[in-house]
Design an enzyme around this catalytic site. Structure first.
Site, PDB file in Angstrom:
ATOM      1  NE  ARG A 102      -2.412  -1.066   3.834  1.00 29.95           N
ATOM      2  CZ  ARG A 102      -1.761   0.007   4.588  1.00 29.95           C
ATOM      3  NH1 ARG A 102      -2.197   0.960   4.233  1.00 29.95           N
ATOM      4  NH2 ARG A 102      -1.132  -0.500   5.411  1.00 29.95           N
ATOM      5  CE  LYS A 106      -5.907  -4.323   5.290  1.00 33.60           C
ATOM      6  NZ  LYS A 106      -6.534  -5.007   6.276  1.00 33.60           N
ATOM      7  CG  HIS A 128      -7.257  -4.038  11.249  1.00 34.75           C
ATOM      8  ND1 HIS A 128      -5.992  -3.845  11.352  1.00 34.75           N
ATOM      9  CD2 HIS A 128      -7.163  -5.030  10.138  1.00 34.75           C
ATOM     10  CE1 HIS A 128      -5.231  -4.248  10.348  1.00 34.75           C
ATOM     11  NE2 HIS A 128      -5.927  -5.152   9.806  1.00 34.75           N
ATOM     12  CB  SER A 166       2.056  -6.622   9.485  1.00 37.49           C
ATOM     13  OG  SER A 166       2.634  -7.602   8.586  1.00 37.49           O
ATOM     14  CE  LYS A 174      -4.791  -8.793  12.155  1.00 40.20           C
ATOM     15  NZ  LYS A 174      -5.647  -8.838  10.734  1.00 40.20           N
ATOM     16  CB  THR A 175      -3.441 -14.303   9.419  1.00 37.70           C
ATOM     17  OG1 THR A 175      -3.749 -13.005   8.888  1.00 37.70           O
ATOM     18  CG2 THR A 175      -4.390 -15.287   8.260  1.00 37.70           C
ATOM     19  CG  ASP A 200      -7.548  -7.936   7.848  1.00 33.05           C
ATOM     20  OD1 ASP A 200      -6.750  -7.912   8.580  1.00 33.05           O
ATOM     21  OD2 ASP A 200      -7.621  -7.210   6.862  1.00 33.05           O
ATOM     22  NE  ARG A 255      -0.108  -9.018   2.456  1.00 32.30           N
ATOM     23  CZ  ARG A 255      -0.592  -8.847   3.661  1.00 32.30           C
ATOM     24  NH1 ARG A 255      -1.260  -9.513   4.255  1.00 32.30           N
ATOM     25  NH2 ARG A 255      -0.128  -7.882   4.427  1.00 32.30           N
TER      26      ARG A 255
END
Length: 575
Positions: free
Chosen positions: A182, A327, A346, A364, A368-369, A383, A448
């Protein structure tokens, strides 16, 4: 006549020799009495086609990509196919209208490379008599590839987009161009009388202002670029699994890769829902292959990602990184949902077999994932979520997982989800076997994988759940200060939620070689639209009302540098 070892010969009533077919052999080939020099296989009926194009047309059946939805039914008005298609094209034409062509371009369905899509009947239906003052652009057709399936998008990507390949597991490997992440410094939000009061502006805010006129300049540039192409891809999809609060979104893009990415990341409508789709609530114009004009006011580079909340539109110029769309829509939900007294989060989310829901907040590299995709719990989402008066719901229809150093042993669910339909961004693979080397960072560390959520076997469909029992804040502490697990009271939860602390370690961001502390309000400061205290107050109210417990979990180092990140994740799962 003697028989061989594969059959026998008999005499028919006319004295002619015929072959008796033994069991298990292929159908026999017989000779016509009238044309002895021509052989015919009479075992199957003749195909009813006069030309090769007609034969090809028999291969295809009309369908639409769908997200499996269990237990949700709706009633939709039945329209003739021709009328439904006409309404869809009129809606898409209106979306592509520019300032100088208020009615929008003339659009037709299908790939311009396909002869069957350009019949006179379709042209007669949509072509108007050109005005004397019409420009060349108003005379051309814009071909719309509407809600294509993954298989169709694969064909488009492989045929037309350089850098697109099918990997050994069936995933589509693509390149996002010069930008592999991003560009937050190039994101702009239109500041008007309403947003000037409602949004968070100034120091520390992710919202960099622009005016309405500059937005329209960029919008015109993007729309004109899209209209100049032979074809554009259009996705009509949904955000939010809560049927009472879902948002209709339309994505207009120039690349099959972008269309497949959004097909995965948004909620895919059923054919019946497409019939009743109508006008979208929000539209993205992705002209990322075309740069913005750097001499335009507010522009600081050739990249610009612009949000206009009043027009409910987003324009992308100068970047092909697909995560900008995902996003960007999340930022929109951070604006729309709190206005409905719904908390946008988030976070990852999963649910135990007894119905206990857990939220996972983390930046990041915090796990979390990985923690959300727990094989022993039902995955609601990895997410983005909403917390309403009835419970939690996933905003998206897919997952967007980092796959640097991905392995089957550490993350088997994500590993197995990388198959046909999955988009792999910027990965490196072996030229002959097409096997991906997930440890290779030649293109970027931010590799990704985007895949539909149903690719995770234990995903909960629909992606909704009851009120959370546990709110878990994740921090990868590289300095050995935080304890492994801490139970928090409400005030402590709010402190850590607003702080959003973690340590950036190598592999989380480009250029990071040594660990350094970072803070991101609400664990997603780059995407929030209002002041962090707005979201924190709503979270405190919901946790207090529904009795949720706050936890701070350190997935990094504790008491020194010898307790490693992956070990901590396994330990947390065992708690």
């Amino acid at each position: 006549m003697a028989a061989n070892g594969n059959g026998e010969v008999a005499m028919n009533g006319n004295g002619a020799a015929t072959a008796r077919k033994p069991k298990g052999l292929l159908p026999s080939i017989t000779t016509s009495d009238k044309h002895h020099d021509v052989c015919h296989d009479m075992s199957a009926p003749t195909v009813k086609a006069q030309t090769i194009d007609e034969l090809h047309s028999l291969q295809k059946k009309k369908s639409a990509p769908t997200t499996p939805i269990k237990g949700i039914q709706g009633t939709f008005a039945a329209l003739p196919e021709e009328e439904r298609q006409k309404q869809q094209l009129q809606s898409i034409s209106a979306s592509l209208a520019s300032l100088t062509r208020e009615t929008g371009p003339k659009v037709v369905r299908g790939d311009p490379a396909s002869k069957s899509q350009t019949s006179p009947r379709v042209h007669q239906q949509h072509v108007a008599e050109p005005a004397i003052s019409a420009s060349d652009s108003s005379l051309k057709f814009t071909h719309v590839l509407y809600n294509l399936s993954p298989a169709e998008l694969y064909e488009q990507a492989i045929h037309y987009e350089k850098g697109s390949f099918i990997t050994s597991t069936g995933a589509l490997a693509t390149l996002s161009g010069a930008k592999t992440g991003r560009a937050p410094r190039d994101k702009r939000v239109v500041k008007d009388d309403v947003t000037g009061e409602e949004l968070w502006w100034g120091k520390g805010s992710p919202n960099i202002e622009m005016d309405e006129h500059t937005f329209m300049v960029n919008r015109e540039r993007a729309v004109d670029y899209l209209n100049s192409l032979d074809k554009v891809f259009v996705n009509d999809q949904f955000l939010n699994w809560d049927p009472e609060n879902r948002i209709k979104v339309r994505i207009v893009s120039a690349r099959a890769y972008h269309s497949l990415f959004m097909h995965n990341m948004c909620i895919r409508p059923t054919p019946e829902e497409l019939e009743d789709f109508g006008t979208p609530d929000f539209t993205i114009y992705n002209a990322g292959q075309f740069p913005c004009n750097r001499y335009t006011h507010y522009m600081t580079s050739s990249t610009s990602i612009d949000l206009n909340l009043a027009r409910r539109e987003m324009v992308i110029l100068g970047t092909q990184y697909a995560g900008e769309m995902k996003k960007g829509l999340f930022s929109v939900m951070h604006y729309l949902m709190p206005k409905r007294r719904i908390l946008s989060l988030h976070s990852g989310c999963n649910m135990g077999k007894d119905g206990d829901v857990a939220l996972f907040f983390g930046l990041s590299g915090t796990g979390k994932t990985t923690l959300s995709t727990d094989p022993n719990r039902y995955l609601i989402g990895d997410d983005e979520h909403c917390w309403t008066e009835t419970g939690v719901s996933n905003i998206e229809g897919g997952c967007y997982a980092k796959c640097i150093d991905l392995s089957r042993e550490k993350e088997p669910e994500i590993w197995n989800a990388i198959k046909f339909g999955t988009v792999l961004e910027n990965v490196v693979f072996e030229e002959h076997t097409r096997e991906v080397d997930y440890a290779d960072k030649s293109v970027t560390e931010n590799t990704r994988a985007s895949y539909p959520i149903e690719y995770i076997p234990n995903a909960k469909i629909p992606c909704v759940g009851p009120h959370p029992k546990n709110v878990i804040l994740l921090a990868c502490d590289a300095f050995g200060v935080l304890p492994p697990v801490s139970k928090l009271n409400l005030a402590q939860t709010m402190y850590h939620f607003i702080s959003g602390y973690t340590a950036l370690v190598a592999g989380t961001e480009e250029g990071v070689k040594e660990p350094r502390a970072t803070f991101s309000a609400c664990f997603g400061a780059a995407f929030i639209m209002m002041h962090p205290t707005k979201y924190a107050a709503m979270l405190a109210e919901k946790m207090q009302k529904h009795g949720a417990t706050g936890w701070l979990v350190n997935t990094g180092w504790s008491g020194g540098r010898y307790v490693w990140h992956c070990y901590m994740i396994r330990t947390i799962r065992e708690l």
